[in-house]
Design an enzyme around this catalytic site. Structure first.
Site, PDB file in Angstrom:
ATOM      1  N   GLN A   1      -5.438  -1.939  -6.940  1.00  0.00           N
ATOM      2  CA  GLN A   1      -5.976  -0.980  -5.968  1.00  0.00           C
ATOM      3  C   GLN A   1      -6.607   0.186  -6.696  1.00  0.00           C
ATOM      4  OE1 GLN A   1      -3.536   1.944  -3.460  1.00  0.00           O
ATOM      5  NE2 GLN A   1      -4.064   0.408  -1.919  1.00  0.00           N
TER       6      GLN A   1
ATOM      7  N   SER B   1      -6.753   5.357  -0.179  1.00  0.00           N
ATOM      8  CA  SER B   1      -7.091   4.056  -0.749  1.00  0.00           C
ATOM      9  C   SER B   1      -8.582   3.787  -0.571  1.00  0.00           C
ATOM     10  CB  SER B   1      -6.289   2.946  -0.069  1.00  0.00           C
ATOM     11  OG  SER B   1      -4.901   3.168  -0.198  1.00  0.00           O
TER      12      SER B   1
ATOM     13  N   ASP C   1       0.813  -1.219   0.000  1.00  0.00           N
ATOM     14  CA  ASP C   1       0.000   0.000   0.000  1.00  0.00           C
ATOM     15  C   ASP C   1       0.847   1.270   0.000  1.00  0.00           C
ATOM     16  OD1 ASP C   1      -2.549   1.307   0.074  1.00  0.00           O
ATOM     17  OD2 ASP C   1      -2.294   1.674   2.202  1.00  0.00           O
TER      18      ASP C   1
END
Length: 297
Positions: free
Chosen positions: A287, A237, A212
Site C-alpha cells: 500500500q 490510503s 487497511d
C-alpha cells in the site's frame, strides 16, 4: 458471533455491511457504519468492492489478487453503488473491474482476479518468530497501559472501525512511542471477533477489510510519529494491492508482518505478509498512502 436479534454483535454489523444489495445483475449497493466516522474506512470500500466482484464469479474460483485505487473520500451518510465490469472469463482465470460511486462521482476503483484451484510449484518465505497472540493484550487492554494517549474522538473512531476485529500488537503502536524513531516494522495479530461461515470469499474480504487498519504504521515508526490519531501527521490510503497465496480463515489468528521500505514526497510505502498461526504464508500486501506533516499555524 454473540449478538441477538435485538442487539447484533459488532461482527454481525460488519457482515451486514458486506452483504450488499443487488440492484441489477452487475450493480450492487452498500451502506456504511454510523456517521461517527468522518469518512468511509478504506478497508470497508475495498472489502465491499471485492464482494461485488466475487458475486459475479463462479463459486469454484477463488480470489487470488486485487489492485485498487482510492480516488475520493467516501461519505458515510450516503450509499455506495458498485458497478462490476466483466472483463474476462477464461478457462482458469476470471477478471473483474469494479467502480464505486457516490454522489455521481467515482470514489474507488478495483481490479480483481479469480482462479480455479490447481496444483503447482510451492515454496514460501519463513514466518518470523513472534509472541503467541494469546499472550498479548487486546487494544482495549493496551490503551490504559500507555496512559490513554489518544483523544476521545480518535478512540471513538478506532472502536467504530475495529469493533469486529481483535487486534494484538506485538510491539507498541506508533502513538505509544511518539517522538522516538524506531525500525520501520510493525507486527500485529488479528482475527474476527467471532466465528464465520465456511465461505472462502467472505474470509478473503474480511482480511481485506483488516489489511487497511495498520499497514501504514511502519511508515510512522521510522520518523517517531504518533499518527493520524494524535494529529502529528495527516494521511490517507492512495492505492492497495493484495495477493492471496493459500487458503486461510479470517476468524483464526493471522500474523500481519508489515514494514516500510521508503517514504518521500509526502507519500509512504508499506509492504506486508500475512501468515496463519501455523506458519503458512496466506497473503502479501502493498500500500502507498499520503503521509504529510501538518504545517504549523
Amino acid at each position: 458471533m454473540t449478538g441477538t436479534a435485538d442487539t447484533p454483535s459488532a461482527l454481525d454489523t460488519l457482515l451486514g455491511l458486506l452483504d450488499l444489495e443487488r440492484v441489477e445483475q452487475d450493480m450492487f449497493r452498500g451502506v456504511s457504519r454510523s456517521v461517527a466516522v468522518p469518512r468511509v474506512f478504506g478497508g470497508q470500500v475495498a472489502a465491499q468492492a471485492l464482494v461485488a466482484a466475487g458475486r459475479t464469479v463462479p463459486g469454484d474460483r477463488g480470489a487470488h489478487s486485487l489492485h485498487a485505487y482510492f480516488l475520493r473520500p467516501g461519505d458515510p451518510g450516503a450509499p455506495i453503488v458498485y458497478t462490476v465490469d466483466r472483463i474476462r472469463d477464461g478457462r482458469s482465470f476470471t477478471t473483474r473491474r469494479v467502480e464505486a460511486v457516490q454522489h455521481g462521482q467515482p470514489i474507488f476503483h478495483l481490479s480483481a482476479s479469480f482462479q480455479s484451484a490447481e496444483d503447482g510449484l510451492d515454496h514460501q518465505a519463513a514466518m518470523p518468530s513472534v509472541p503467541d497472540p494469546d499472550t498479548l493484550p487486546s487494544t482495549e487492554e493496551m490503551l490504559p497501559r500507555y496512559g490513554n494517549p489518544l483523544p476521545p474522538e480518535s478512540v471513538l473512531r478506532m472502536r467504530e472501525i475495529r469493533a469486529a476485529i481483535d487486534i494484538r500488537y506485538v510491539d507498541p503502536p506508533p502513538y505509544a512511542t511518539a517522538g522516538t524513531p524506531r525500525e520501520p516494522r510493525s507486527q500485529v495479530w488479528f482475527r474476527t471477533d467471532g466465528k464465520l461461515a465456511d465461505d472462502p470469499l467472505l474470509h478473503v474480504c474480511l482480511a481485506t477489510y483488516a489489511s487497511d487498519m495498520t499497514l501504514l504504521d511502519s511508515v510512522l515508526l521510522a520518523h517517531g510519529r504518533g499518527g493520524w490519531s494524535v494529529g502529528d501527521v495527516v494521511g490517507a490510503s492512495l492505492d492497495h494491492a493484495m495477493w492471496f497465496h493459500r487458503p486461510f480463515r479470517a476468524d483464526e489468528w493471522l500474523l500481519y508482518d508489515q514494514e516500510s521500505p521508503s517514504s518521500s514526497s509526502g507519500r509512504g510505502l508499506a509492504q506486508a505478509r500475512i501468515f496463519t498461526r501455523e506458519g503458512r504464508l496466506a497473503a502479501s500486501v502493498v500500500q502507498e498512502g499520503v503521509v504529510r506533516v501538518p504545517r504549523e499555524g
